[in-house]
Design a protein around this motif. Structure first.
Motif, PDB file in Angstrom:
ATOM      1  N   TYR A 221      53.109  23.214  25.191  1.00 46.55           N
ATOM      2  CA  TYR A 221      51.979  22.871  26.056  1.00 46.55           C
ATOM      3  C   TYR A 221      51.965  21.388  26.404  1.00 46.55           C
ATOM      4  N   THR A 222      53.132  20.760  26.342  1.00 41.44           N
ATOM      5  CA  THR A 222      53.245  19.335  26.643  1.00 41.44           C
ATOM      6  C   THR A 222      53.786  19.127  28.053  1.00 41.44           C
ATOM      7  N   ARG A 223      53.096  18.337  28.819  1.00 38.75           N
ATOM      8  CA  ARG A 223      53.534  18.014  30.176  1.00 38.75           C
ATOM      9  C   ARG A 223      54.592  16.919  30.113  1.00 38.75           C
ATOM     10  N   THR A 226      55.494  12.540  34.409  1.00 32.91           N
ATOM     11  CA  THR A 226      55.211  12.990  35.769  1.00 32.91           C
ATOM     12  C   THR A 226      54.893  11.786  36.643  1.00 32.91           C
ATOM     13  N   ASP A 411      52.193  15.767  42.150  1.00 33.32           N
ATOM     14  CA  ASP A 411      52.559  15.314  40.808  1.00 33.32           C
ATOM     15  C   ASP A 411      53.934  15.883  40.521  1.00 33.32           C
ATOM     16  N   ALA A 413      57.499  16.252  38.485  1.00 26.11           N
ATOM     17  CA  ALA A 413      58.183  16.111  37.193  1.00 26.11           C
ATOM     18  C   ALA A 413      59.563  16.746  37.243  1.00 26.11           C
ATOM     19  N   GLU A 460      54.604  11.446  29.187  1.00 24.36           N
ATOM     20  CA  GLU A 460      54.603  12.764  28.551  1.00 24.36           C
ATOM     21  C   GLU A 460      53.364  12.884  27.669  1.00 24.36           C
ATOM     22  N   ARG A 463      48.951  18.975  27.360  1.00 17.64           N
ATOM     23  CA  ARG A 463      47.869  19.435  28.221  1.00 17.64           C
ATOM     24  C   ARG A 463      46.668  19.787  27.336  1.00 17.64           C
TER      25      ARG A 463
END
Length: 615
Positions: A221-223, A226, A411, A413, A460, A463
């Motif tokens: 659940y880590t973005r 970005t 956005d 990434a 990083e 979320r």
């Protein structure tokens, strides 16, 4: 007469001479009246605009022959074929530059030998015929000097490439080790359990359960890092509603491309020429009697099927042989019938129906093509103005309000999504940009352009739980189901280890024999077969998946039979694949090194000029 052949042509690869001849002659020379300069260069070796135009037109002809449909230069550009053609020509120029640097060239004797091997330059006796040579080149708009210069260069390139890629081999001990590993199999019995096998309900997770699962699986659940990007862009598709094409222009385009929209009935044909009518009749008689076939006759003459291939031909192409060829079916041999080189037998490998497209039917495709071309030209004409505005201090917002460019935000990434993120050029540009960088006009590849600004780089970060709550709940429930099933499966596995069989344990087993490492078995969790290969004979294991658990008993380890046909086939594939991979890697590294030493320049304006000439 119509003779039933024993089979159609086998798949074959053009040799060096066949490729060169097809490229220069097979579709005719391009009449290109634009700039006589170059479109690219490697060092001081140039890729001439004429050669680029000819290669593009050859691609159009090949695709039209394969698909039986009209193809325009716009279609090629939309599919990226024009860039593939350019890349091939730049690679050839790289090899030419290196060959010239090291003094590699081909002498007259080698050149003469290679000319003699080209079937189109041979007379009825199968020997080189200067009149046939002169006639073929004349029909294609090529001079002898031009063709022979290209042939020398192609041969030198082939020698240079061959010296790089020839000969990579794997040690036999390595091959044997890999084959022994890849060809062994397993016999095993298994049964699967899923949620329906539970005798209890799976409870709803508490807030604490969700938080714990979220924390333990935070990577899911880590973005990623970005970039928040603002961009202004315009593509040909955005301008189509602003472009009008007159009826007269549409009809002129139709007339110019009439041969693409209206094609006569055609055949895919091979031709074998004989020195006399008697020899041709004798060969036809032996085919009819079943004593030989077309391919055997070709091989007996010391020829390849490539030497007999006429490609796709119409009645007009065949002259007096047209009636004979068009009266037989696919796989049949017609003749003897006359040809420009003497009496011949013709084998038909495919029948292509006539294609007739009226002006009204072709009008939508013509309009789309012309509208997109006009839009590209408009964008190209305005690109320098866009750039000048940015240099003069205009913002992306100004561009969007004062020109046809549209403003957007994303956005980014590295994802390949819809809109502007689907363009590789956008991703490549954003990857190297940072906040504060000057936005510049960059081409998108389909005739469109864009300019972008990185407003912020978001590091990083996880979320928030509330944002991914549904995914976390689903993950927790699957994990809980798997845990409950594992507990039940371990009890059953202990019973089997104690001597019970699957049926006595209340399971419905499946037994599989000779399962290879690469086999996917329905009913087993992902990766289960790989774990089976780590087990010892007689072992019983519980293999968990997502919401599913398998109980597996390994019945037998079957070592590879190194003398089997399967093992031999694996070894051959391994050797060939390894040799090809090594050769491809070496060649790519070699060409990259040449280009880094020589330097590569591409003239985008010259490329666009060639494309415009070919409309």
């Amino acid at each position: 007469m119509a003779l039933k052949a024993k089979g159609l042509s086998k798949v074959f690869m053009w040799g060096l001479m066949g490729l060169l001849f097809l490229g220069l002659i097979g579709f005719g020379a391009t009449s290109f009246t634009g700039s006589s300069g170059s479109v690219a260069s490697v060092g001081d070796t140039e890729v001439e605009a004429q050669d680029y135009a000819r290669a593009l037109q050859n691609q159009i002809s090949r695709i039209q022959q394969q698909n039986g449909q009209a193809v325009s230069i716009s279609d090629l550009r939309n599919a990226g074929v024009d860039r593939q053609v350019l890349a091939q020509l730049v690679t050839e120029a790289s090899l030419d530059w290196e060959a010239d640097r090291i003094g590699l060239s081909v002498g007259d004797e080698v050149l003469a030998d290679q000319l003699a091997q080209i079937g189109a330059f041979q007379g009825p006796d199968g020997q080189f015929d200067r009149e046939a040579y002169r006639f073929a080149l004349q029909n294609s708009g090529l001079s002898e000097g031009e063709f022979e210069e290209d042939l020398r260069a192609e041969t030198a390139r082939s020698l240079l490439q061959g010296g790089i890629v020839a000969g990579p081999r794997m040690p036999q001990s390595y091959v044997d080790t890999i084959v022994a590993y890849a060809a062994e199999t397993r016999d095993f019995t298994f049964a699967s359990l899923d949620r329906s096998d539970l005798d209890q309900e799976v409870p709803e997770p508490s807030e604490e359960d969700l938080q714990t699962y979220y924390d333990e699986n935070i990577d899911r659940y880590t973005r990623p890092e970005t970039k928040r990007v603002t961009y202004a862009w315009v593509t040909p598709d955005m301008l189509v509603d602003t472009v009008e094409i007159s009826e007269d222009r549409l009809r002129a385009a139709y007339e110019e491309r009439e041969s693409e929209f209206n094609m006569p009935e055609r055949r895919l044909v091979e031709r074998l020429v004989f020195s006399s009518e008697e020899a041709a009749q004798d060969a036809a008689g032996r085919i009819e009697a079943g004593e030989t076939d077309f391919e055997t006759l070709v091989e007996a003459r010391g020829l390849d099927l490539a030497d007999t291939d006429l490609g796709v031909v119409s009645r007009d192409d065949l002259g007096d042989a047209a009636d004979a060829v068009f009266s037989v079916g696919t796989g049949e041999v017609a003749g003897p019938a006359p040809s420009s080189l003497g009496p011949a037998l013709f084998r038909v490998n495919a029948q292509l129906s006539a294609q007739s497209t009226s002006f009204d039917e072709a009008k939508p495709a013509l309009r789309d093509s012309l509208v997109l071309d006009e839009s590209r030209r408009a964008i190209q004409a305005n690109a320098s103005d866009f750039d000048d505005r940015l240099v003069g201090g205009a913002t992306l917002e100004d561009l969007a309000s004062e020109t046809d460019m549209e403003l957007g935000e994303v956005d980014y990434a590295g994802q390949n999504g819809d809109g502007i993120t689907s363009y590789p050029a956008f991703g490549e540009a954003i990857a190297s940009m940072a906040p504060g960088d000057y936005p510049e006009i960059i081409e998108l590849g389909d005739g469109g352009v864009f300019a972008a600004r990185v407003d912020e780089v978001l590091p990083e970060a996880p979320r928030p739980l509330d944002e991914v709550r549904d995914q976390v709940r689903t993950g927790w429930q699957r994990t809980r189901v798997t845990e409950l099933l594992q507990g039940r499966a371990e009890e059953l596995a202990d019973a089997i280890r104690g001597g019970q069989n699957f049926e006595a344990a209340g399971l419905t087993p499946s037994s599989l024999d000779a399962v290879a490492r690469s086999t996917t078995v329905d009913g087993l969790p992902e990766g289960a077969v790989a774990e089976v290969f780590e087990m010892e004979e007689g072992d019983v294991a519980v293999l968990p998946g997502l919401g599913r658990v398998a109980i597996v008993q390994l019945d037998r380890v079957v070592d590879a039979d190194m003398e089997s046909d399967e093992a031999a086939a694996i070894a051959d594939r391994l050797r060939n694949q390894a040799a090809e991979d090594i050769a491809a890697g070496l060649f790519e590294a070699f060409v990259t090194d040449i280009q880094s030493r020589a330097g590569v320049q591409v003239d985008e304006q010259a490329l666009n000029a060639v494309a415009t000439q070919l409309q």
